[in-house]
Design a protein around this motif. Structure first.
Motif, PDB file in Angstrom:
ATOM      1  N   ASN A  93       0.794  -1.235   0.000  1.00 10.36           N
ATOM      2  CA  ASN A  93       0.000   0.000   0.000  1.00 10.36           C
ATOM      3  C   ASN A  93       0.823   1.280   0.000  1.00 10.36           C
ATOM      4  OD1 ASN A  93      -2.333  -1.550   0.059  1.00 10.36           O
ATOM      5  ND2 ASN A  93      -2.478  -1.488   2.281  1.00 10.36           N
ATOM      6  N   GLN A  94       2.131   1.189  -0.252  1.00 11.13           N
ATOM      7  CA  GLN A  94       2.967   2.388  -0.277  1.00 11.13           C
ATOM      8  C   GLN A  94       3.728   2.472  -1.600  1.00 11.13           C
ATOM      9  OE1 GLN A  94       4.963   3.593   3.498  1.00 11.13           O
ATOM     10  NE2 GLN A  94       4.409   1.535   4.181  1.00 11.13           N
ATOM     11  N   GLN A  95       3.837   3.689  -2.112  1.00  9.46           N
ATOM     12  CA  GLN A  95       4.472   3.909  -3.405  1.00  9.46           C
ATOM     13  C   GLN A  95       5.212   5.245  -3.398  1.00  9.46           C
ATOM     14  OE1 GLN A  95       2.274   5.564  -6.937  1.00  9.46           O
ATOM     15  NE2 GLN A  95       2.456   3.462  -7.695  1.00  9.46           N
ATOM     16  N   TYR A  96       6.369   5.262  -4.070  1.00  9.22           N
ATOM     17  CA  TYR A  96       7.017   6.542  -4.341  1.00  9.22           C
ATOM     18  C   TYR A  96       7.312   6.622  -5.832  1.00  9.22           C
ATOM     19  CZ  TYR A  96      11.654   4.317  -4.732  1.00  9.22           C
ATOM     20  OH  TYR A  96      12.725   3.547  -5.130  1.00  9.22           O
ATOM     21  N   SER A  97       7.483   7.838  -6.318  1.00  7.80           N
ATOM     22  CA  SER A  97       7.807   8.030  -7.729  1.00  7.80           C
ATOM     23  C   SER A  97       8.639   9.292  -7.866  1.00  7.80           C
ATOM     24  CB  SER A  97       6.539   8.137  -8.582  1.00  7.80           C
ATOM     25  OG  SER A  97       5.827   9.315  -8.277  1.00  7.80           O
ATOM     26  N   TYR A  98       9.322   9.411  -9.006  1.00  4.07           N
ATOM     27  CA  TYR A  98      10.061  10.623  -9.334  1.00  4.07           C
ATOM     28  C   TYR A  98       9.937  10.859 -10.826  1.00  4.07           C
ATOM     29  CZ  TYR A  98      13.600   6.964 -10.097  1.00  4.07           C
ATOM     30  OH  TYR A  98      14.254   5.824 -10.481  1.00  4.07           O
ATOM     31  N   ARG A 128       7.066  12.090  -5.352  1.00  6.40           N
ATOM     32  CA  ARG A 128       5.862  11.983  -4.538  1.00  6.40           C
ATOM     33  C   ARG A 128       5.800  10.658  -3.789  1.00  6.40           C
ATOM     34  NH1 ARG A 128       1.026  12.199  -8.973  1.00  6.40           N
ATOM     35  NH2 ARG A 128       2.015  11.031 -10.645  1.00  6.40           N
ATOM     36  N   TYR A 129       5.052  10.688  -2.692  1.00  7.20           N
ATOM     37  CA  TYR A 129       4.841   9.504  -1.869  1.00  7.20           C
ATOM     38  C   TYR A 129       3.340   9.321  -1.697  1.00  7.20           C
ATOM     39  CZ  TYR A 129       4.166   6.768   2.366  1.00  7.20           C
ATOM     40  OH  TYR A 129       3.714   5.844   3.268  1.00  7.20           O
ATOM     41  N   SER A 130       2.888   8.071  -1.841  1.00 12.70           N
ATOM     42  CA  SER A 130       1.462   7.775  -1.741  1.00 12.70           C
ATOM     43  C   SER A 130       1.223   6.604  -0.799  1.00 12.70           C
ATOM     44  CB  SER A 130       0.878   7.423  -3.118  1.00 12.70           C
ATOM     45  OG  SER A 130       1.064   8.478  -4.033  1.00 12.70           O
ATOM     46  N   TYR A 131       0.141   6.697  -0.040  1.00  8.67           N
ATOM     47  CA  TYR A 131      -0.295   5.587   0.811  1.00  8.67           C
ATOM     48  C   TYR A 131      -1.730   5.236   0.448  1.00  8.67           C
ATOM     49  CZ  TYR A 131      -1.263   2.623   4.810  1.00  8.67           C
ATOM     50  OH  TYR A 131      -1.598   1.549   5.600  1.00  8.67           O
TER      51      TYR A 131
END
Length: 270
Positions: A93-98, A128-131
């Motif tokens: 359930n956690q993601q980061y991107s650039y 960004r960071y997403s939960y």
């Protein structure tokens, strides 16, 4: 029209209800002061591993908008966008991107007949960071924080009036996935934007503060028997201090996305 204070209160309340969307969605950028606007984009999403934890998204988008005194969304060319982003679902359930991005935005006079004032170029990097929270009955909620650095130039690469900007974006999204084989979904989102800028015309930075709110409603679906998916949506952009559009700037957005599955690289053996 909702006041800035009411808009912020609604955004903060809604921000606690955030969600994730298995569909890729190419949300429209800010297209400036207008009454209405149209955004279209074509993206290529590529899976980078067999587990589906890593992927990239590259897209090309065009925006058009009306003059400030009418609703013809095709009056003026507004923006051209080239964007490349890499995602990593590093934990449950956690993601980061650039990402890196190039944007070419058209500027117009603020008074009728709204003649062109030329083009401003922007180079952007962001992360960004997403939960994501999975809920029962096909519901997903996602909260995202995104930090951007934006550098601006004129059409001939001379310094623009705005030198650079740091911008923070807080977004929440709620998605309902229909029990359908075509992977249909309905997405509702709210995003608040806060920024501080450095200008070439003076020595001091602007104060960090609220700039705008973007509210969105999207229908997303997979085109049967193809690697293509499509998003059709409406976005309401409420810009701080822009009273000419009492109910916000109205966007119609259409995106087409081609997904390339992961393929193992074959080793050559002699």
């Amino acid at each position: 029209m909702l006041s800035t204070t009411k808009t912020l209160i609604l955004f903060v309340l809604f921000s606690f209800l955030s969600f994730e969307n298995t569909h890729a969605q190419l949300s429209p950028p800010g297209l400036g002061k207008a009454r209405s606007a149209f955004w279209s984009a074509f993206g290529i999403k590529q899976k980078l591993d067999s587990l589906g934890k890593k992927e990239t998204m590259t897209y090309f988008g065009l925006g058009q908008k009306s003059d400030p005194d009418n609703y013809n969304a095709f009056d003026d060319q507004a923006i051209l966008v080239l964007n490349h982003e890499r995602y990593h679902n590093f934990k449950l359930n956690q993601q980061y991107s650039y990402a890196v991005s190039y944007r070419r935005q058209n500027n117009y006079e603020s008074q009728s007949p709204y003649r062109s004032e030329g083009v401003e170029q922007e180079f952007r990097v962001y992360g960004r960071y997403s939960y994501t929270l999975d809920l029962a009955n096909q519901w997903k909620w996602k909260n995202t924080i995104r930090q951007e650095f934006r550098k601006f130039y004129t059409a001939d690469f001379r310094p623009a009036d705005e030198n650079f900007q740091f911008r923070t974006r807080l977004k929440t999204q709620l998605v309902y996935h229909f029990p359908s084989k075509n992977k249909q979904a309905l997405a509702l989102s709210a995003e608040g934007l806060f920024a501080i800028s450095k200008y070439n015309t003076n020595e001091k930075e602007s104060k960090f503060g609220y700039k705008e709110t973007r509210l969105g409603l999207y229908y997303l679906f997979q085109i049967p028997k193809t690697p293509l998916s499509m998003d059709i949506g409406y976005v309401n952009n409420r810009i701080k201090g822009y009273r000419a559009a009492k109910s916000g700037v109205h966007y119609l957005a259409v995106d087409l996305i081609w997904t390339i599955p992961y393929r193992h690289k074959l080793e050559c053996r002699i």
